[in-house]
Design a protein around this motif. Sequence first.
Motif, PDB file in Angstrom:
ATOM      1  N   GLY A  42      19.789  32.252  42.181  1.00  0.00           N
ATOM      2  CA  GLY A  42      20.371  30.987  42.574  1.00  0.00           C
ATOM      3  C   GLY A  42      21.871  30.985  42.771  1.00  0.00           C
ATOM      4  O   GLY A  42      22.472  29.923  42.974  1.00  0.00           O
ATOM      5  N   ARG A  43      22.475  32.169  42.717  1.00  0.00           N
ATOM      6  CA  ARG A  43      23.928  32.252  42.841  1.00  0.00           C
ATOM      7  C   ARG A  43      24.318  33.177  43.979  1.00  0.00           C
ATOM      8  O   ARG A  43      23.506  33.958  44.479  1.00  0.00           O
ATOM      9  CB  ARG A  43      24.540  32.739  41.531  1.00  0.00           C
ATOM     10  N   GLU A  44      25.568  33.097  44.385  1.00  0.00           N
ATOM     11  CA  GLU A  44      26.069  33.971  45.433  1.00  0.00           C
ATOM     12  C   GLU A  44      26.288  35.380  44.895  1.00  0.00           C
ATOM     13  O   GLU A  44      26.403  35.592  43.684  1.00  0.00           O
ATOM     14  CB  GLU A  44      27.387  33.415  45.982  1.00  0.00           C
ATOM     15  N   ARG A  45      26.368  36.325  45.820  1.00  0.00           N
ATOM     16  CA  ARG A  45      26.665  37.696  45.458  1.00  0.00           C
ATOM     17  C   ARG A  45      28.169  37.811  45.187  1.00  0.00           C
ATOM     18  O   ARG A  45      28.987  37.447  46.038  1.00  0.00           O
ATOM     19  CB  ARG A  45      26.238  38.637  46.584  1.00  0.00           C
ATOM     20  N   ASP A  46      28.526  38.308  44.023  1.00  0.00           N
ATOM     21  CA  ASP A  46      29.917  38.365  43.596  1.00  0.00           C
ATOM     22  C   ASP A  46      30.389  39.797  43.430  1.00  0.00           C
ATOM     23  O   ASP A  46      29.626  40.659  42.956  1.00  0.00           O
ATOM     24  CB  ASP A  46      30.105  37.630  42.258  1.00  0.00           C
ATOM     25  N   LEU A  47      31.649  40.021  43.753  1.00  0.00           N
ATOM     26  CA  LEU A  47      32.250  41.336  43.562  1.00  0.00           C
ATOM     27  C   LEU A  47      32.462  41.598  42.076  1.00  0.00           C
ATOM     28  O   LEU A  47      33.000  40.748  41.352  1.00  0.00           O
ATOM     29  CB  LEU A  47      33.586  41.400  44.302  1.00  0.00           C
ATOM     30  N   VAL A  48      32.053  42.775  41.627  1.00  0.00           N
ATOM     31  CA  VAL A  48      32.206  43.172  40.227  1.00  0.00           C
ATOM     32  C   VAL A  48      33.374  44.148  40.069  1.00  0.00           C
ATOM     33  O   VAL A  48      34.231  43.972  39.205  1.00  0.00           O
ATOM     34  CB  VAL A  48      30.915  43.813  39.694  1.00  0.00           C
ATOM     35  N   ALA A  49      33.389  45.196  40.894  1.00  0.00           N
ATOM     36  CA  ALA A  49      34.411  46.226  40.751  1.00  0.00           C
ATOM     37  C   ALA A  49      34.548  47.011  42.049  1.00  0.00           C
ATOM     38  O   ALA A  49      33.578  47.138  42.803  1.00  0.00           O
ATOM     39  CB  ALA A  49      34.077  47.175  39.607  1.00  0.00           C
ATOM     40  N   THR A  50      35.743  47.550  42.270  1.00  0.00           N
ATOM     41  CA  THR A  50      36.038  48.369  43.439  1.00  0.00           C
ATOM     42  C   THR A  50      36.818  49.590  43.005  1.00  0.00           C
ATOM     43  O   THR A  50      37.634  49.513  42.069  1.00  0.00           O
ATOM     44  CB  THR A  50      36.855  47.568  44.467  1.00  0.00           C
ATOM     45  N   ILE A  51      36.573  50.703  43.690  1.00  0.00           N
ATOM     46  CA  ILE A  51      37.295  51.936  43.400  1.00  0.00           C
ATOM     47  C   ILE A  51      37.799  52.532  44.708  1.00  0.00           C
ATOM     48  O   ILE A  51      37.097  52.514  45.716  1.00  0.00           O
ATOM     49  CB  ILE A  51      36.409  52.927  42.617  1.00  0.00           C
ATOM     50  N   SER A  52      39.013  53.067  44.670  1.00  0.00           N
ATOM     51  CA  SER A  52      39.614  53.642  45.866  1.00  0.00           C
ATOM     52  C   SER A  52      38.966  54.977  46.223  1.00  0.00           C
ATOM     53  O   SER A  52      38.150  55.511  45.477  1.00  0.00           O
ATOM     54  CB  SER A  52      41.118  53.834  45.640  1.00  0.00           C
ATOM     55  N   ARG A  53      39.375  55.526  47.359  1.00  0.00           N
ATOM     56  CA  ARG A  53      38.726  56.725  47.884  1.00  0.00           C
ATOM     57  C   ARG A  53      38.781  57.894  46.915  1.00  0.00           C
ATOM     58  O   ARG A  53      37.783  58.595  46.720  1.00  0.00           O
ATOM     59  CB  ARG A  53      39.382  57.120  49.206  1.00  0.00           C
ATOM     60  N   ALA A  54      39.915  58.112  46.306  1.00  0.00           N
ATOM     61  CA  ALA A  54      40.069  59.237  45.383  1.00  0.00           C
ATOM     62  C   ALA A  54      39.796  58.837  43.942  1.00  0.00           C
ATOM     63  O   ALA A  54      39.799  59.695  43.049  1.00  0.00           O
ATOM     64  CB  ALA A  54      41.457  59.831  45.499  1.00  0.00           C
ATOM     65  N   GLY A  55      39.590  57.555  43.712  1.00  0.00           N
ATOM     66  CA  GLY A  55      39.263  57.080  42.377  1.00  0.00           C
ATOM     67  C   GLY A  55      40.451  56.680  41.525  1.00  0.00           C
ATOM     68  O   GLY A  55      40.272  56.279  40.376  1.00  0.00           O
ATOM     69  N   ILE A  57      42.538  54.146  41.909  1.00  0.00           N
ATOM     70  CA  ILE A  57      42.794  52.704  41.823  1.00  0.00           C
ATOM     71  C   ILE A  57      41.465  51.986  41.650  1.00  0.00           C
ATOM     72  O   ILE A  57      40.520  52.209  42.416  1.00  0.00           O
ATOM     73  CB  ILE A  57      43.498  52.196  43.090  1.00  0.00           C
ATOM     74  N   THR A  58      41.407  51.147  40.627  1.00  0.00           N
ATOM     75  CA  THR A  58      40.203  50.364  40.373  1.00  0.00           C
ATOM     76  C   THR A  58      40.590  48.900  40.173  1.00  0.00           C
ATOM     77  O   THR A  58      41.691  48.591  39.714  1.00  0.00           O
ATOM     78  CB  THR A  58      39.452  50.849  39.126  1.00  0.00           C
ATOM     79  N   ASN A  59      39.675  48.030  40.527  1.00  0.00           N
ATOM     80  CA  ASN A  59      39.863  46.598  40.325  1.00  0.00           C
ATOM     81  C   ASN A  59      38.564  45.993  39.816  1.00  0.00           C
ATOM     82  O   ASN A  59      37.479  46.440  40.206  1.00  0.00           O
ATOM     83  CB  ASN A  59      40.274  45.906  41.622  1.00  0.00           C
ATOM     84  N   TYR A  60      38.714  44.965  38.972  1.00  0.00           N
ATOM     85  CA  TYR A  60      37.537  44.365  38.333  1.00  0.00           C
ATOM     86  C   TYR A  60      37.598  42.839  38.393  1.00  0.00           C
ATOM     87  O   TYR A  60      38.680  42.248  38.360  1.00  0.00           O
ATOM     88  CB  TYR A  60      37.471  44.772  36.861  1.00  0.00           C
ATOM     89  N   ALA A  61      36.417  42.253  38.421  1.00  0.00           N
ATOM     90  CA  ALA A  61      36.346  40.810  38.234  1.00  0.00           C
ATOM     91  C   ALA A  61      36.788  40.483  36.812  1.00  0.00           C
ATOM     92  O   ALA A  61      36.559  41.272  35.885  1.00  0.00           O
ATOM     93  CB  ALA A  61      34.911  40.330  38.461  1.00  0.00           C
ATOM     94  N   ASP A  62      37.410  39.331  36.652  1.00  0.00           N
ATOM     95  CA  ASP A  62      37.898  38.949  35.315  1.00  0.00           C
ATOM     96  C   ASP A  62      36.774  38.939  34.286  1.00  0.00           C
ATOM     97  O   ASP A  62      36.989  39.273  33.115  1.00  0.00           O
ATOM     98  CB  ASP A  62      38.550  37.564  35.375  1.00  0.00           C
ATOM     99  N   SER A  63      35.587  38.580  34.718  1.00  0.00           N
ATOM    100  CA  SER A  63      34.464  38.441  33.792  1.00  0.00           C
ATOM    101  C   SER A  63      33.993  39.766  33.194  1.00  0.00           C
ATOM    102  O   SER A  63      33.286  39.767  32.183  1.00  0.00           O
ATOM    103  CB  SER A  63      33.289  37.764  34.495  1.00  0.00           C
ATOM    104  N   VAL A  64      34.385  40.895  33.802  1.00  0.00           N
ATOM    105  CA  VAL A  64      33.908  42.188  33.302  1.00  0.00           C
ATOM    106  C   VAL A  64      35.046  43.096  32.844  1.00  0.00           C
ATOM    107  O   VAL A  64      34.793  44.193  32.332  1.00  0.00           O
ATOM    108  CB  VAL A  64      33.058  42.927  34.362  1.00  0.00           C
ATOM    109  N   LYS A  65      36.291  42.671  33.014  1.00  0.00           N
ATOM    110  CA  LYS A  65      37.427  43.501  32.614  1.00  0.00           C
ATOM    111  C   LYS A  65      37.341  43.865  31.145  1.00  0.00           C
ATOM    112  O   LYS A  65      37.065  43.030  30.288  1.00  0.00           O
ATOM    113  CB  LYS A  65      38.733  42.759  32.877  1.00  0.00           C
ATOM    114  N   GLY A  66      37.575  45.150  30.866  1.00  0.00           N
ATOM    115  CA  GLY A  66      37.531  45.625  29.498  1.00  0.00           C
ATOM    116  C   GLY A  66      36.138  46.015  29.022  1.00  0.00           C
ATOM    117  O   GLY A  66      35.989  46.626  27.959  1.00  0.00           O
ATOM    118  N   ARG A  67      35.101  45.661  29.799  1.00  0.00           N
ATOM    119  CA  ARG A  67      33.727  46.000  29.415  1.00  0.00           C
ATOM    120  C   ARG A  67      33.079  46.961  30.409  1.00  0.00           C
ATOM    121  O   ARG A  67      32.257  47.789  30.000  1.00  0.00           O
ATOM    122  CB  ARG A  67      32.878  44.728  29.324  1.00  0.00           C
TER     123      ARG A  67
END
Length: 116
Positions: A42-55, A57-67
Motif C-alpha cells: 500500500g505504499r510507494e517504492r522508496d529509496l533505501v541506499a545508493t552506492i557509487s561506482r567504485a563504492g 560514496i554511499t547514501n542512506y535514507a534517514d530511516s535506515v542510517k546506522g542500521r
Amino acid sequence: QVQLVESGGGLVQPGGSLRLSCEASGFTFSSYAMSWYRQAPGRERDLVATISRAGGITNYADSVKGRFTISRDNAKNTVYLRMNSLKPEDTAVYYCNVVTRAINYWGQGTQVTVSS
C-alpha cells in the motif's frame, strides 16, 4: 539485456539481521551506481541506499542510517545490503536498481518480513 537478481530475503525477528544480494548482468557493472529500494504494501517504492561506482560514496535514507550498510563487489558484479537491528517497519519487498542510458532497471524483488 540488463538483469538484476535479488536474493537473501526472509522472515526475521525484530532486532535480527539479514544480508541481501543482487547479482547483475548485461551491463558494465563497475561503471554504474547501484541502489536498493523497498516497497511496503500500500505504499510507494522508496529509496533505501545508493552506492557509487567504485563504492567509495554511499547514501542512506534517514530511516535506515546506522542500521543498514550497502556495499559492492565489482569483481562479482554484485551489490549487497546488510541490514541490522531490523524493525517491523522494515518489512517490505526490497528491489535492486540501476539506471543505464536513462532507463530504470529493476530486479524481481525479495521479501523481507520482520515479525516475532
